[in-house]
Scaffold this active site. Sequence first.
Site, short mmCIF file in Angstrom:
data_model
loop_
_atom_site.label_atom_id
_atom_site.label_comp_id
_atom_site.label_asym_id
_atom_site.label_seq_id
_atom_site.Cartn_x
_atom_site.Cartn_y
_atom_site.Cartn_z
N GLY A 247 0.76 -1.24 0.00
CA GLY A 247 0.00 0.00 0.00
C GLY A 247 0.79 1.29 0.00
N CYS A 353 -12.82 5.17 -28.41
CA CYS A 353 -14.12 5.83 -28.55
C CYS A 353 -14.86 5.89 -27.22
CB CYS A 353 -14.95 5.10 -29.60
SG CYS A 353 -14.06 5.00 -31.15
N GLU A 354 -14.34 6.67 -26.30
CA GLU A 354 -14.94 6.89 -24.99
C GLU A 354 -14.48 8.27 -24.53
OE1 GLU A 354 -16.69 4.76 -22.98
OE2 GLU A 354 -16.44 2.93 -24.16
C1 LIG Z 1 -2.89 -5.05 -4.20
C2 LIG Z 1 -2.47 -5.67 -2.94
C3 LIG Z 1 -1.22 -5.39 -2.39
C4 LIG Z 1 -0.28 -4.38 -3.00
O1 LIG Z 1 -0.76 -3.09 -2.91
P1 LIG Z 1 0.17 -1.87 -3.40
O2 LIG Z 1 -0.64 -0.68 -3.13
O3 LIG Z 1 0.42 -2.08 -4.84
O4 LIG Z 1 1.42 -1.93 -2.60
C5 LIG Z 1 -0.84 -6.06 -1.27
N1 LIG Z 1 -1.65 -6.97 -0.66
C6 LIG Z 1 -2.87 -7.25 -1.15
C7 LIG Z 1 -3.72 -8.23 -0.45
C8 LIG Z 1 -3.32 -6.62 -2.28
O5 LIG Z 1 -4.54 -6.88 -2.76
#
Ligand SMILES: *Cc1c(COP(=O)(O)O)cnc(C)c1O
Length: 424
Positions: A247, A353-354
Amino acid sequence: MNPSDLPGAPFLAYRDQQLFIEQLRLQDLAQQHGTPLFVYSKAGMLHALSAYQRAFAGRKAKVHYAMKANSSLGVLQVFAKAACGFDIVSAGELARVLAAGGQAKDVIFSGVGKTRAEMQLALQAGIACFNVESEAELDVLNEVALSLGKVAPVSIRVNPNVDPKTHPYISTGLKGNKFGIAHERTLQAYRHAASLPGLKVTGIDCHIGSQITTSEPYLDALDKVLDLVEQIESAGIPIHHLDFGGGLGINYNGDTPPAADALWATLLARLDARGFGDRQLMIEPGRSLVGNAGVCLSQVQFLKPGEQKNFCIIDAAMNDLPRPAMYEAYHQIVPLTLSDAATQVYDVVGPVCESGDWIGRDRALNVQASDTLAVLSAGAYCMSMASNYNTRGRPAEVLVDGNKAHVIRTRETVADQMRGECLV
Ligand SMILES: *Cc1c(COP(=O)(O)O)cnc(C)c1O
């Protein structure tokens, strides 16, 4: 623009007004391989990984690259060689890991809707852990494991109910999300898991969202997860590993997320303070390992001046770069050659085409038809989300390593796209 502010710097940089990735001039790559073209810096990816690895030096910890961010084999190979594990969300992704030289024992499997067939394949391959997202999934996984005479290692994904303050489509740890098991039901779910003979409880995990740019949501989630671990362990169920998901955000347009090593120094200090510093740790970063390491090169087809808007129509579109259409995401768009000439304001759009097919709005550019532009921070959630909408072949991909360019995917042809289709 201050050169060190360029997303992707220092692996992406202007030299003598020309944009380079590592030792190669992007204009040359566009000429050699055509556009639209994804170009990645191997050093950029390894640099991002090393920030995490540095933070975890001397700890029992493993980075699992959340490969849905960019699942091209050549990219996976870079991470497999760098002793990185993988977080997968489908059996297809497991097949990619193995094809790229990764090992099943370094794979963890997330996702709310794993099928029985996927569970079977992952159990037979011998993955490290299933990140289970519902009580129903525990029961099905137990059945599948028993039918194979195996025991499935499981971690339960808990939903810590923290707000990562990011786009609603990429926030996953709030109560209204489909992900994970509610905080309040966690102990019950662990008791249930521990009672099932086909499962072995090994850990706990959470993942609260994506493009997170401050440490607070991580600290909140960490505290909530540790509170749960205390509860679960008091009930006699040991938790061997702690997985805090991915994340961490990247720089799209002046975003200033904490550096991975700084973030983890803070989180590890909290873990130590709460007496959990010697647990096995796992993380699942995706975007922050690849996002800033990639660009998409695209040629200007036409300039279309108008009364209300000027349009700069490029040969990349929402099928190649879905993030603006999908999340109203911002990607910087820059010329391959800097000049002092006057700019005009354009909406940079693709040929699909959007009306949703835009790549950047209200961008000041000095641009002519047939110039090539670079869409920055395009290493994550671009190629892996690309589609064939409008029967457009997906772009080629080049991985740059110093002064070498390796084609890691050839441009998709119309024949590739029609494979598997038949007339009645
Ligand atoms: C998508 C995802 C990640 C990675 O998220 P990032 O924002 O790309 O770091 C990690 N764990 C799970 C369960 C995810 O679905």
